[in-house]
Design a protein around this motif. Sequence first.
Motif, PDB file in Angstrom:
ATOM      1  N   MET A  81       0.830  -1.208   0.000  1.00  0.00           N
ATOM      2  CA  MET A  81       0.000   0.000   0.000  1.00  0.00           C
ATOM      3  C   MET A  81       0.865   1.260   0.000  1.00  0.00           C
ATOM      4  SD  MET A  81      -3.030  -0.895  -0.449  1.00  0.00           S
ATOM      5  CE  MET A  81      -3.825   0.660  -0.200  1.00  0.00           C
ATOM      6  N   ALA A  82       1.955   1.232   0.730  1.00  0.00           N
ATOM      7  CA  ALA A  82       2.848   2.396   0.761  1.00  0.00           C
ATOM      8  C   ALA A  82       3.446   2.662  -0.624  1.00  0.00           C
ATOM      9  CB  ALA A  82       3.958   2.180   1.789  1.00  0.00           C
ATOM     10  N   ARG A  83       3.846   1.610  -1.290  1.00  0.00           N
ATOM     11  CA  ARG A  83       4.436   1.758  -2.628  1.00  0.00           C
ATOM     12  C   ARG A  83       3.398   2.285  -3.621  1.00  0.00           C
ATOM     13  NH1 ARG A  83       7.265  -2.565  -6.491  1.00  0.00           N
ATOM     14  NH2 ARG A  83       8.950  -1.231  -7.176  1.00  0.00           N
ATOM     15  N   ILE A  84       2.208   1.726  -3.593  1.00  0.00           N
ATOM     16  CA  ILE A  84       1.124   2.169  -4.479  1.00  0.00           C
ATOM     17  C   ILE A  84       0.764   3.619  -4.157  1.00  0.00           C
ATOM     18  CG2 ILE A  84      -1.277   1.788  -5.150  1.00  0.00           C
ATOM     19  CD1 ILE A  84       0.703  -0.357  -6.162  1.00  0.00           C
ATOM     20  N   GLY A  85       0.730   3.971  -2.890  1.00  0.00           N
ATOM     21  CA  GLY A  85       0.428   5.344  -2.494  1.00  0.00           C
ATOM     22  C   GLY A  85       1.450   6.333  -3.022  1.00  0.00           C
ATOM     23  N   CYS A  86       2.705   5.972  -2.952  1.00  0.00           N
ATOM     24  CA  CYS A  86       3.762   6.858  -3.466  1.00  0.00           C
ATOM     25  C   CYS A  86       3.655   7.025  -4.980  1.00  0.00           C
ATOM     26  CB  CYS A  86       5.138   6.319  -3.079  1.00  0.00           C
ATOM     27  SG  CYS A  86       5.476   6.444  -1.315  1.00  0.00           S
ATOM     28  N   ILE A  87       3.361   5.950  -5.670  1.00  0.00           N
ATOM     29  CA  ILE A  87       3.189   6.027  -7.124  1.00  0.00           C
ATOM     30  C   ILE A  87       1.963   6.880  -7.456  1.00  0.00           C
ATOM     31  CG2 ILE A  87       2.651   4.646  -9.180  1.00  0.00           C
ATOM     32  CD1 ILE A  87       5.596   4.620  -8.220  1.00  0.00           C
ATOM     33  N   ALA A  88       0.908   6.756  -6.659  1.00  0.00           N
ATOM     34  CA  ALA A  88      -0.282   7.587  -6.872  1.00  0.00           C
ATOM     35  C   ALA A  88       0.053   9.071  -6.704  1.00  0.00           C
ATOM     36  CB  ALA A  88      -1.398   7.171  -5.907  1.00  0.00           C
ATOM     37  N   LEU A  89       0.922   9.385  -5.763  1.00  0.00           N
ATOM     38  CA  LEU A  89       1.333  10.783  -5.587  1.00  0.00           C
ATOM     39  C   LEU A  89       2.091  11.297  -6.808  1.00  0.00           C
ATOM     40  CD1 LEU A  89       2.468  10.747  -1.846  1.00  0.00           C
ATOM     41  CD2 LEU A  89       0.466  11.917  -2.815  1.00  0.00           C
ATOM     42  N   ILE A  90       2.939  10.461  -7.375  1.00  0.00           N
ATOM     43  CA  ILE A  90       3.658  10.861  -8.584  1.00  0.00           C
ATOM     44  C   ILE A  90       2.662  11.083  -9.721  1.00  0.00           C
ATOM     45  CG2 ILE A  90       5.322  10.122 -10.354  1.00  0.00           C
ATOM     46  CD1 ILE A  90       6.788   8.603  -8.063  1.00  0.00           C
ATOM     47  N   ALA A  91       1.713  10.165  -9.873  1.00  0.00           N
ATOM     48  CA  ALA A  91       0.703  10.306 -10.925  1.00  0.00           C
ATOM     49  C   ALA A  91      -0.130  11.577 -10.715  1.00  0.00           C
ATOM     50  CB  ALA A  91      -0.213   9.074 -10.956  1.00  0.00           C
ATOM     51  N   ALA A  92      -0.448  11.891  -9.472  1.00  0.00           N
ATOM     52  CA  ALA A  92      -1.185  13.135  -9.190  1.00  0.00           C
ATOM     53  C   ALA A  92      -0.350  14.351  -9.555  1.00  0.00           C
ATOM     54  CB  ALA A  92      -1.570  13.174  -7.707  1.00  0.00           C
ATOM     55  N   GLY A  93       0.934  14.284  -9.318  1.00  0.00           N
ATOM     56  CA  GLY A  93       1.818  15.386  -9.708  1.00  0.00           C
ATOM     57  C   GLY A  93       1.862  15.574 -11.210  1.00  0.00           C
ATOM     58  N   ILE A  94       1.898  14.460 -11.944  1.00  0.00           N
ATOM     59  CA  ILE A  94       1.889  14.522 -13.413  1.00  0.00           C
ATOM     60  C   ILE A  94       0.584  15.205 -13.873  1.00  0.00           C
ATOM     61  CG2 ILE A  94       1.713  13.143 -15.519  1.00  0.00           C
ATOM     62  CD1 ILE A  94       3.461  11.029 -14.083  1.00  0.00           C
ATOM     63  N   GLY A  95      -0.528  14.751 -13.327  1.00  0.00           N
ATOM     64  CA  GLY A  95      -1.809  15.345 -13.690  1.00  0.00           C
ATOM     65  C   GLY A  95      -1.903  16.817 -13.318  1.00  0.00           C
ATOM     66  N   GLY A  96      -1.363  17.149 -12.160  1.00  0.00           N
ATOM     67  CA  GLY A  96      -1.375  18.552 -11.724  1.00  0.00           C
ATOM     68  C   GLY A  96      -0.558  19.436 -12.654  1.00  0.00           C
ATOM     69  N   LEU A  97       0.607  18.973 -13.046  1.00  0.00           N
ATOM     70  CA  LEU A  97       1.441  19.755 -13.968  1.00  0.00           C
ATOM     71  C   LEU A  97       0.746  19.949 -15.312  1.00  0.00           C
ATOM     72  CD1 LEU A  97       5.011  18.385 -13.261  1.00  0.00           C
ATOM     73  CD2 LEU A  97       4.216  20.723 -12.912  1.00  0.00           C
ATOM     74  N   LYS A  98       0.057  18.912 -15.777  1.00  0.00           N
ATOM     75  CA  LYS A  98      -0.664  19.024 -17.051  1.00  0.00           C
ATOM     76  C   LYS A  98      -1.769  20.060 -16.931  1.00  0.00           C
ATOM     77  CE  LYS A  98      -2.535  17.824 -21.041  1.00  0.00           C
ATOM     78  NZ  LYS A  98      -3.189  18.999 -21.536  1.00  0.00           N
ATOM     79  N   LEU A  99      -2.461  20.069 -15.807  1.00  0.00           N
ATOM     80  CA  LEU A  99      -3.573  21.002 -15.616  1.00  0.00           C
ATOM     81  C   LEU A  99      -3.126  22.459 -15.536  1.00  0.00           C
ATOM     82  CD1 LEU A  99      -5.813  19.062 -13.064  1.00  0.00           C
ATOM     83  CD2 LEU A  99      -6.302  19.531 -15.478  1.00  0.00           C
ATOM     84  N   VAL A 100      -1.990  22.706 -14.950  1.00  0.00           N
ATOM     85  CA  VAL A 100      -1.551  24.099 -14.765  1.00  0.00           C
ATOM     86  C   VAL A 100      -0.673  24.614 -15.895  1.00  0.00           C
ATOM     87  CG1 VAL A 100      -1.764  23.936 -12.263  1.00  0.00           C
ATOM     88  CG2 VAL A 100       0.459  23.510 -13.339  1.00  0.00           C
ATOM     89  N   THR A 101      -0.385  23.786 -16.879  1.00  0.00           N
ATOM     90  CA  THR A 101       0.466  24.220 -17.997  1.00  0.00           C
ATOM     91  C   THR A 101      -0.370  24.467 -19.233  1.00  0.00           C
ATOM     92  OG1 THR A 101       2.303  22.961 -17.119  1.00  0.00           O
ATOM     93  CG2 THR A 101       2.463  23.622 -19.404  1.00  0.00           C
TER      94      THR A 101
END
Length: 104
Positions: free
Chosen positions: A84-104
């Motif tokens: 769960m910790a590993r999946i959670g960390c990967i989810a945070l990276i994916a959220a960062g990718i999505g966030g960067l796409k939204l603000v660019t």
Amino acid sequence: MSWIILFLAGLLEIGWAVGLKYTDGFRQFWPTLATVTAMALSVWLLGLSMRTLPLGTAYAIWTGIGTVGTVIFGIMVFGEPASMARIGCIALIAAGIGGLKLVT
């Protein structure tokens, strides 16, 4: 179009990262050739996408796609841990990718 090119560059990054596993320390010719080709194409497409995308955004998304994709591939194909910790960390990276796409 730059976003599509960047996405393809990220997919190729997954390909070369996984390919490294099969090169046996660059002793296997065909896997090495495929891996080096994927590396070159990935970086070339990244460069093309940076014609219109900001450097920091493009690079972060490129590495993020590579990271998330490689971890998922490792879990699904190589049986790497899926805690769960590993999946959670990967989810945070994916959220960062999505966030960067939204603000660019």
